[in-house]
Enzyme design. Structure first.
Site, PDB file in Angstrom:
ATOM      1  N   GLY A 171     -81.918   9.829  46.458  1.00  0.00           N
ATOM      2  CA  GLY A 171     -82.709  10.983  46.870  1.00  0.00           C
ATOM      3  C   GLY A 171     -81.973  12.268  46.544  1.00  0.00           C
TER       4      GLY A 171
ATOM      5  NE  ARG B 222     -93.685  23.483  62.585  1.00  0.00           N
ATOM      6  CZ  ARG B 222     -92.950  23.266  61.523  1.00  0.00           C
ATOM      7  NH1 ARG B 222     -92.572  22.043  61.222  1.00  0.00           N
ATOM      8  NH2 ARG B 222     -92.593  24.263  60.739  1.00  0.00           N
TER       9      ARG B 222
END
Lengths: 638, 254
Positions: A40, A330
């Site tokens: 990654g 959120r």
């Protein structure tokens, strides 16, 4: 089994410093005798690979992208938090730590979060030194803005492209190390299995996406920085290729998967427009600094938004949460929007959104200020919807955005499989049940630049003089054969339906039953439906082409096959967690006014799941969470 | 709406390529251009034909993966827009659209519309960084950067590395990409110590792979981030200056 996170002794403020002194070191000349595989190339992977190489380790980096710079960290818009207190508004390491633990609804590990807050200040310095063009004040000093879940301005940003600029900084540091020969780059190389020997991680099997060649790679340690699993919902703000495969296959090799049910639904995304929709686009949370969220009070109101006077509007966040207003965390903002839309007060042609209105801010500050702050976001919105947000309020709706769960790691970021480290969104560690805005970039870079380089020596030092397991060892041959067999299996089904069909169907099951609101009934239904869909996939999927060429359907098929297994684990975790916390909302567990109701007595733990076989229920291990510094309390943003 | 797509198909780097034509009806104008390809690919798979390979990832115009030459224009007709952000409402009903890969010697074809842009990484590796090993940085506010300078560096740094500039250029030059990378760092105070070496190494590496710039300006028109061609002028200035600077350093060394 009770999981031991190996948290250092001592007061929280000195744990990290003490630990850095206590870990075993590898002397500079010996570092080049160790090989580390990093999978990654986002913020976690690129910063780790660059920093480890700078220290002298030999690093092999695998990215399935055509260039390390394309990892999805690049799409982060709003900013990165750091406890610099440059704005004299009372910020501190302790406050960032406190906000993060509270924002995470008391399901994060205190020691990790404190360390994150501590190194946050070093990250900004590091990025500035690399040439990240953060926004500046007229005097040349760094500028900040505020973000959800915080009452101070601690967010550093580079226009609406903060993720891009931070990733380019890490990518450039990586490029430097590639040039010096310290990092070997494998691009378009997808990890398809973790290889273990005697219980330790010793390497990976990867497929070259251009030629289809499957090869083994061996090392002293393996680092996964492969991002989150939001695409299990099909529609999310993740990039199309973001997937669970690397961590899922590590799970099947013995690594524990922690808290998979903690998924974050971001409140400000552009609502879906039709059934061809392939992904959802986020509008940065920073917009909530200047935009006001509202719906018409009357569900039948058909007037255009500019014709609706203030008294006929419901600014529902400001009404319900006066202290934080539009800047509540959120999860809270998302559920509030869902409540309005479910009650029929949604706006737009499909009545599937709420307004995010900049008219007041434009009147107060002038259009040029709004343009400077959010210009590229407004432009992006206009491109997608064909509407001009300077004139017509934006329409927004929550969408899957980030996943707090991931592979279980200890304080050193090592999984329960020795030698396997997990960074960034791929691990579960720092955000508890809900991540605060501008904290993902902070965590990815903290893990890669500062934590892993300091802790990995502890595992490597005793191995000095040992060679990596050769790639012709039986463990590699077996893993490689497994990967090749799966490729043949996928190509061999020769059914009638495309991979995308199954992915969309899975997404619908997940969103309808395990999305913003979950119940025992919906989760049990989802588990049954996923099992059926998985069987259908293996009997009816159509993957055309060959295994030894560039074949995007085949790549997708492998990832969707893993999502079809992982989705079930996610639902099982959600089913077992009989409480509501952060992004995990069980309708059975809510307060009178519809807020999440935690059960600290029974669920203040990390659920770490062990793979026990393809047809067996996963085993549950618990890591009890201790809250010595942040008082457990019902979160209040009122 | 209805569209006719003519798409470049090529099974691999050594295979013979050809155009194939596909008719699509019931296209929604809210669909993005890549979603049109999703629909096309679903139909091809249903018919038992291999889908069209194309690079894409974020679909938000920031990762730089998407790379389609649409009617001879990189990323298509809308200015300042990557393919993934282009929507069908920008096309007329019944439109005939031709789609090709980026064509440049330095971007060898992988399959269909996918090319290998690794040459860009080689340019960055040759000097597109500031050497600042992790842990060695001073406080961020110790380096004052005038807002105008930070803004200008950011204008350059906005490059997404998609390669549209190369695809648009009749010479397949990469000057706009290289200039954006060089000037992002050369404008900043942190970038000064390596300024002259950086521009020399990056331009020299660029020239190993790409054609020469003859000031057509097609790159600027094609750039989805609207990066200004002014940066090429600034890079050329630095490159020329670097020749003198390096010579002076060389003479000092004797």
């Amino acid at each position: 089994m009770v999981m031991d996170a190996h948290i250092p002794e001592g007061p929280i403020a000195t744990k990290w410093d003490n630990h850095k002194f206590d870990v075993k070191l590898v002397n500079p000349a010996n570092k080049r005798r160790f090989t580390i595989i990093v999978v990654g190339s986002g913020l976690g992977g690129a910063s780790a690979a660059a920093s480890l190489a700078e220290l002298g380790y030999r690093v092999e980096l695998h990215t399935f992208h055509d260039s390390p710079r394309r990892a999805h960290s690049i799409a982060a818009q709003g900013g990165i938090n750091a406890a610099k207190n440059y704005h004299n508004d009372g910020d501190s390491v302790y406050r960032l730590f406190y906000d993060t633990v509270k924002g995470g609804d008391y399901r994060a590990r205190e020691a990790n979060v404190y360390r994150l807050a501590q190194v946050s200040v070093d990250i900004i310095d590091q990025c500035v030194a690399q040439g990240v063009p953060f926004a500046r004040e007229y005097g040349g000093l760094l500028d900040n803005r505020s973000f959800g879940g915080a009452q101070v301005s601690r967010t550093f940003y580079a226009r609406g492209q903060t993720g891009q600029q931070l990733l380019l900084g890490a990518y450039q540091a990586l490029a430097n190390q590639i040039h010096l020969g310290n990092v070997e780059l494998h691009h378009r190389s997808e990890m398809l299995d973790l290889v273990t020997k005697d219980g330790k991680a010793v390497g990976i099997v990867a497929r070259n996406l251009m030629t289809g060649a499957v090869t083994s790679h061996s090392a002293h340690a393996v680092v996964l920085a492969t991002g989150g699993y939001g695409n299990v919902f099909f529609l999310s703000t993740n990039a199309k290729a973001s997937n669970v495969t690397a961590i899922w296959r590590a799970y099947k090799k013995g690594a524990y998967m922690a808290n998979p049910c903690y998924t974050q639904i971001h409140p400000t995304c552009i609502p879906a427009s039709d059934e061809f929709q392939s992904k959802l686009t986020l509008m940065s949370e920073s917009l909530r600094n200047d935009g006001r969220i509202w719906v018409p009070t009357d569900a039948m109101d058909t007037r255009s938004p500019d014709q609706i006077p203030d008294e006929d509007r419901d600014y529902f966040l400001e009404r319900r949460y006066p202290a934080f207003g539009n800047l509540v965390p959120r999860d809270v903002a998302s559920r509030a929007a869902k409540r309005e839309v479910d009650a029929g007060r949604g706006v737009g042609p499909l009545k599937n959104g709420v307004y995010l209105d900049f008219a007041d801010a434009i009147n107060r500050l002038g259009r040029h200020v709004i343009e400077e702050r959010y210009g590229n976001l407004f432009q992006m919105y206009e491109r997608i919807t064909g509407e001009d947000p300077y004139v017509v309020p934006m329409r927004i709706y929550p969408a899957v955005h980030y996943t707090m769960g991931g592979l279980w790691v200890d304080y050193d970021l090592m999984s329960n499989v020795p030698g396997l480290y997990v960074l960034g969104e791929a691990n579960f560690s720092d955000h508890g049940a809900n991540r605060l805005g501008a904290s993902a970039l902070m965590q990815g870079l903290a893990d890669g630049y500062f934590v892993l380089p300091a802790t990995i020596g502890n595992y490597l030092a005793p191995q000095l003089g040992e060679q990596p397991v050769p790639t012709d060892d039986a463990v590699f041959i077996e893993a490689q054969q497994g990967v090749e067999a799966m490729t043949q299996q996928l190509l061999g089904v020769n059914g009638t339906r495309s991979v995308d069909y199954f992915h969309r169907e899975l997404g619908k099951i997940m969103w309808d039953n395990c999305g913003m609101a979950r119940s025992r009934e919906s989760l049990e239904k989802a588990i049954g439906e996923i099992a059926t869909l998985r069987e259908e996939f293996w009997n009816d999927v159509r993957v055309l082409g060959e295994g030894d060429t560039f074949n995007q359907s085949l790549e997708k098929a492998g990832r969707v096959a893993d999502f079809l297994e992982f989705g079930e684990l996610l639902c099982r975790d959600a089913l077992h967690r009989e409480e509501s916390c952060g992004g995990h909302f069980r309708v059975e567990h809510q307060t009178e006014d519809g807020e999440a109701l935690r059960d600290d007595e029974h669920f203040a733990y990390v659920a770490a799941w062990e793979f026990t076989g393809d047809h067996a229920n996963p085993g549950l291990h618990k890591e009890q969470l201790e809250f010595e510094y942040v008082h457990l309390a019902q979160r209040s943003y009122k | 709406m209805k569209v006719t797509l003519t798409v470049w198909r090529q099974a691999g780097p050594a295979a013979q390529g050809r155009f194939e034509t596909y008719e699509l009806d019931e296209v929604s104008e809210d669909m993005s251009f890549l979603e049109l390809f999703d629909v096309l690919n679903e139909r091809l798979i249903a018919k038992g034909e291999e889908p069209v390979a194309f690079d894409h990832d974020c679909r938000e115009g920031i990762c730089g993966s998407c790379s389609m030459m649409i009617d001879g224009r990189p990323h298509g007709p809308e200015l300042g827009t990557a393919t993934c952000q282009l929507h069908m409402r920008k096309f007329a009903d019944g439109a005939k659209i031709t789609v090709e890969p980026w064509r440049a010697g330095a971007f060898p074809l992988v399959r269909d519309l996918v090319v290998d842009r690794s040459a860009f990484d080689r340019i960055v590796e040759s000097g597109g960084y500031i050497t600042a090993p992790t842990g060695s940085a001073p406080d961020g506010n110790l380096i004052l950067i005038p807002k105008a300078v930070a803004d200008s560096a950011m204008d350059a740094a906005a490059c997404i590395g998609c390669g549209a500039c190369v695809a648009a250029c009749p010479n397949s030059a990469a000057n706009l990409f290289t200039a954006a990378k060089v000037m992002h760092l050369n404008l900043l105070p942190q970038g000064q110590p390596e300024r002259w070496e950086r521009v020399t190494n990056m331009v020299d590496t660029m020239e190993q792979f790409f054609g020469s710039c003859t000031n057509h300006g097609e790159c600027e028109a094609a750039c989805p981030k609207e990066i200004s061609i002014d940066f090429i002028a600034l890079m050329n200035r630095d490159y020329i200056k670097a020749q003198f600077k390096q010579r002076r350093l060389a003479s000092q060394r004797g």
